[in-house]
Every structure is written in C-alpha cells, then in structure tokens.
Scaffold this active site. Structure first.
Site, PDB file in Angstrom:
ATOM      1  N   HIS A 173     -12.496 122.145  96.717  1.00 41.40           N
ATOM      2  CA  HIS A 173     -13.786 122.802  96.479  1.00 41.40           C
ATOM      3  C   HIS A 173     -13.680 124.295  96.747  1.00 41.40           C
ATOM      4  O   HIS A 173     -13.165 124.718  97.780  1.00 41.40           O
ATOM      5  CB  HIS A 173     -14.850 122.194  97.407  1.00 41.40           C
ATOM      6  CG  HIS A 173     -16.205 122.796  97.211  1.00 41.40           C
ATOM      7  ND1 HIS A 173     -17.052 122.405  96.201  1.00 41.40           N
ATOM      8  CD2 HIS A 173     -16.842 123.794  97.868  1.00 41.40           C
ATOM      9  CE1 HIS A 173     -18.151 123.120  96.255  1.00 41.40           C
ATOM     10  NE2 HIS A 173     -18.056 123.973  97.266  1.00 41.40           N
ATOM     11  N   ASP A 204     -30.027 117.788  99.808  1.00 37.95           N
ATOM     12  CA  ASP A 204     -29.479 119.132  99.593  1.00 37.95           C
ATOM     13  C   ASP A 204     -30.127 119.790  98.379  1.00 37.95           C
ATOM     14  O   ASP A 204     -30.391 120.991  98.379  1.00 37.95           O
ATOM     15  CB  ASP A 204     -27.958 119.074  99.411  1.00 37.95           C
ATOM     16  CG  ASP A 204     -27.401 120.450  99.062  1.00 37.95           C
ATOM     17  OD1 ASP A 204     -27.544 121.356  99.904  1.00 37.95           O
ATOM     18  OD2 ASP A 204     -26.883 120.633  97.948  1.00 37.95           O
ATOM     19  N   ARG A 260     -34.297 127.113  99.501  1.00 41.46           N
ATOM     20  CA  ARG A 260     -33.539 128.246 100.063  1.00 41.46           C
ATOM     21  C   ARG A 260     -33.433 129.383  99.058  1.00 41.46           C
ATOM     22  O   ARG A 260     -33.524 130.558  99.400  1.00 41.46           O
ATOM     23  CB  ARG A 260     -32.129 127.778 100.476  1.00 41.46           C
ATOM     24  CG  ARG A 260     -32.136 126.941 101.738  1.00 41.46           C
ATOM     25  CD  ARG A 260     -30.790 126.272 101.948  1.00 41.46           C
ATOM     26  NE  ARG A 260     -29.705 127.217 102.043  1.00 41.46           N
ATOM     27  CZ  ARG A 260     -28.435 126.953 101.745  1.00 41.46           C
ATOM     28  NH1 ARG A 260     -28.087 125.760 101.318  1.00 41.46           N
ATOM     29  NH2 ARG A 260     -27.520 127.880 101.863  1.00 41.46           N
ATOM     30  N   SER A 267     -24.650 122.137 103.406  1.00 41.78           N
ATOM     31  CA  SER A 267     -24.923 121.881 101.989  1.00 41.78           C
ATOM     32  C   SER A 267     -23.635 121.471 101.271  1.00 41.78           C
ATOM     33  O   SER A 267     -23.582 120.447 100.572  1.00 41.78           O
ATOM     34  CB  SER A 267     -25.519 123.163 101.377  1.00 41.78           C
ATOM     35  OG  SER A 267     -25.471 123.132  99.983  1.00 41.78           O
ATOM     36  N   LYS A 289     -22.228 117.117 100.351  1.00 38.49           N
ATOM     37  CA  LYS A 289     -21.861 116.636  99.008  1.00 38.49           C
ATOM     38  C   LYS A 289     -20.396 116.196  98.970  1.00 38.49           C
ATOM     39  O   LYS A 289     -20.045 115.196  98.364  1.00 38.49           O
ATOM     40  CB  LYS A 289     -22.122 117.739  97.973  1.00 38.49           C
ATOM     41  CG  LYS A 289     -23.622 117.959  97.733  1.00 38.49           C
ATOM     42  CD  LYS A 289     -23.890 119.142  96.819  1.00 38.49           C
ATOM     43  CE  LYS A 289     -23.633 120.440  97.516  1.00 38.49           C
ATOM     44  NZ  LYS A 289     -24.219 121.622  96.955  1.00 38.49           N
TER      45      LYS A 289
END
Ligand code: URA
Length: 430
Positions: free
Chosen positions: A82, A161, A168, A183, A187
C-alpha cells in the site's frame, strides 16, 4: 456510555477506553451518532491526538465495522502493498507482477485518485476491457491461477472509515496522524493478507510533508499491523517531484510497461523504487534474507521478461488484451498534444509534485469531486527531472489534452512552467 461524554473526554485531552471507541464507531456505522457529533469528535482527536493504545483500538473497531476477508487459502506468504499516495505513483503496476512472478500471492485492493493524488484503479481502467470489479471468489481464484489480482476496494470493508473519511474531508480533519493511520490500516487488516508492505510518501506531493511526520505515521502503522498479528513493514520514499516521467492514467500504464520491458530510457528513480519495494517485500515474506539478494531476484524477473509476462497474464485474466504490445497499442491517446519549452538555462532544482498533480487533475486525469468522470488519455509527460540541466529552447514536458481544452493550452503551459524551479546561476556543464 454516551457520545457527548466520549467527545468531551477527548476535548479535555483524556485517554478514551477501547470500549468507548468501539461504542462510538458502532454508533457511527449504524447511524446512531449524528454527523455533527462525529465531526466534533474528529476535531477533538485532531487537536488532542491519540496514543498508540487508542489508535490501535480505533483501527480494530473500524476493521470490525464491516466484512473481513479470509485469505488463509493463499497460505502464509500472501502480501498486500500500500502506498500512502502521490503523483505519478504507478509502482503497483510494476511491483505486483514482479512479486507474483516470484511466487508471492497478491490480492491487491487499490483505490481511485482524488484531488492531486492518482489511483491505481483509474490507471488500470485505461486498459480497454480491464475489469476492476471482480467478486472476491473470482479474485481469489485468479490469484491461485495467475498469482495476482488487482481489484477495486470493496465498500463492504471498513464502512466506518468511509463515513469518517467523508466527514474529515469537509471538516479540516484529514491531517491527523492517528486518523490517517487507523483509516489506512483498518482497510488493510480487513483485506486479510498475511503480510503488509507500506510505502509512506514524504514531500510536497504527499500527505506527510516532512520526514518527521512520515516517520511517525510509518512507525504507528507498523505497530498497528504487527499488533494485530499481521507482519507489517514500511518504507519511506520521496514525493517532492512527480514519480517517473508520466502523470495521467494511460501514460502511466505505458510507462510501467516500459519498466517491465526494461526499455533503456525508463526513469531511473522510478525503476529503483520498484526494485527497492520488491526487495523489501521479498524479505518481508521470507523469500530471501537480504535486500541486496531481493534486489537481484527482482531485477532478474524484469530482465528475463517474467514480470512483463505476468503483467500481461494479470491484465488478460481481468478482461484486457493478452500481451504487452497489444496493451500499449490499445491504450487511449490524447486528442491534442502541446509542447512546453524552457526559456531558461540552468539546473532543475524542483518540480512541485502537488502543483503538477493538481494540474493534471484539472486537465481531466483526476477528480475534483468523487463523482467526476475522468479522461484516461490526458496527462503530463515530463522530459526532464530534478538535477538535470536544461538549456533555452529545450523540451521540458508534453501536455496531453482533451480536444476541448486545446484553446486553453497556453494557461496550462504557464501553470506547469510555474511548477518548475531552475537555478540559472549553476549553468549546465555540457
Ligand atoms: N488514505 C486513506 O485511506 N486514509 C487516509 O486518511 C489517508 C490516506
């Protein structure tokens, strides 16, 4: 227990318990807590912060707000990579096939671009026929058969989220390290891979603008992942100038194929990052003991053509063309190309990644709103990078525009030129 008590505890700088956090997230997910109370809580967290214990509890509560994928059938070696997001970041398009060609099972869930930052799913959707919306059983079957699948993030994962992120975005509470860490990691943990490699970007074109905050975010995410029993490692990488030569969806796919096919004029920093991340991933899953060895193996996967072949297999399995030559030919091309020429002489000292990312979004390569339709063919192709010398009259960039943007090309050219800083005192040596 009630929402007002939990908000006021955080407002007053007190630690909130795991039960209180779980209660709040359950209330957010099931719409029992209003958006204005949630917004107040997010602002209190942004100002007061959260300690590691609270951040872990928040991540776990968000992970548990939706479905969790079980990837046990892929074995202990499965890996998810990621990136925290940047401009021109197409590393997944190279790293996933390298690793899959070396026997690392990868079910990669990726996002779409928003604002100045691009998304892997948009890039892949520039390939005609490519399906990003596979069902989970389809994706797992593909990983077993081909070694990897790259699919869009399921909305069933960490739904809390989604609600928090939307709030946000409009309440100036995005830039909070515990909120970003929870967050991302909620995931990732819901996705079920046994190993996670995080590429934390640092610089003007990233969420984390300086080294200190990037290190803090990276340490926190690694602690959360390992604490949840998933082997997690992080690499910090620069995002001052755009990554590689190209910014824009089909342009970036073409550039990724250039690296996969070891074309001689690929951009060295981009290729190096792909190899570095692959090496880290190979060490993380235990395929080798040192980064040097990992580098060599990854390099050999590129050199032998195994990674390029794997990319074509993944694309074909997901509905696209069957080989890299065909993929290249079928990628959409822009209607109108404009050249940006240097009027200065000197050394390029910066190319502002955020500015370039915003411009390419406005040119149609990205979204200003989540619902915007993007044009896969447009973007910016750089012909020079930081540290390179330029002379007057030299080509700096090619702008790939939509047909109806052609009349406004001069404005785009001016703005892109402003993103370049040239040191004219230091004249090129050649
Ligand atoms: N990416 C996410 O998924 N969440 C954040 O908060 C920031 C980046």
């Amino acid at each position: 227990m009630n929402a007002i008590e939990i908000i006021s505890k955080k407002r007053d700088g007190l630690e909130i318990t795991s039960d209180e956090i779980a209660f709040f997230i359950e209330g957010v997910t099931n719409k029992k807590i209003s958006d204005y109370q949630t917004s107040a809580w997010l602002m209190a967290i942004t100002i007061r912060g959260m300690n590691v214990k609270e951040t872990v509890a928040l991540t776990i509560a968000m992970r548990d707000s939706g479905r969790q994928i079980n990837l046990d059938e892929l074995g202990q070696g499965s890996l998810d990579k990621h990136s925290t997001g940047g401009v021109g970041d197409k590393t997944s398009l190279v790293v996933v096939p390298i690793l899959a060609s070396l026997g690392v099972p990868m079910l990669k869930m990726s996002g779409r671009g928003l604002g100045f930052s691009g998304g892997t799913i948009d890039k892949l959707e520039s390939i005609p026929g490519f399906r990003t919306e596979l069902t989970l059983p389809e994706a797992i079957a593909q990983v077993k058969q081909v070694g990897a699948a790259i699919i869009a993030q399921s909305s069933e994962l960490a739904p809390a989220d989604k609600i928090l992120y939307a709030l946000r975005d409009v309440t100036a509470t995005v830039e909070s390290i515990p909120l970003i860490a929870s967050s991302i990691m909620s995931k990732k943990l819901a996705t079920g891979a046994k190993n996670i490699l995080l590429d934390v970007k640092v610089g003007v074109g990233a969420f984390m603008k300086n080294q200190e905050s990037a290190e803090e975010l990276s340490k926190l995410m690694v602690a959360i992942g390992n604490g949840a029993g998933v082997h997690t490692e992080a690499v910090l990488s620069p995002m001052q100038e755009p990554l590689g030569w190209c910014i824009g969806n089909s342009l970036e796919v073409r550039e990724a194929i250039d690296v996969l096919e070891c074309l001689p004029d690929d951009e060295p920093l981009f290729r190096k990052l792909c190899l570095d991340l692959s090496a880290h991933a190979l060490v993380t899953v235990g395929k080798c003991n040192s980064l040097e060895h990992g580098h060599d193996i990854a390099q050999e996967s590129l050199r032998s053509g195994a990674a390029a072949l794997k990319f074509a297999q993944i694309v074909h399995a997901q509905g696209g063309p069957s080989d890299c030559k065909l993929i290249r030919e079928l990628l959409p091309k822009s209607h109108h190309q404009v050249e940006l020429i240097s009027h200065q002489e000197g050394i390029i000292i910066s190319i502002n990644a955020e500015e370039i990312g915003r411009l390419s979004s406005r040119m149609g390569a990205g979204r200003l709103e989540k619902t915007d339709i993007i044009d896969h063919s447009v973007g910016i192709e750089l012909h020079t990078k930081v540290g390179y010398s330029v002379i007057s009259g030299q080509l700096l960039a090619t702008l790939h525009l939509r047909a109806n943007d052609a009349p406004g090309a001069e404005i785009f050219k001016k703005e892109i030129l402003n993103a370049f800083a040239v040191d004219s005192e230091t004249l090129p040596s050649q």
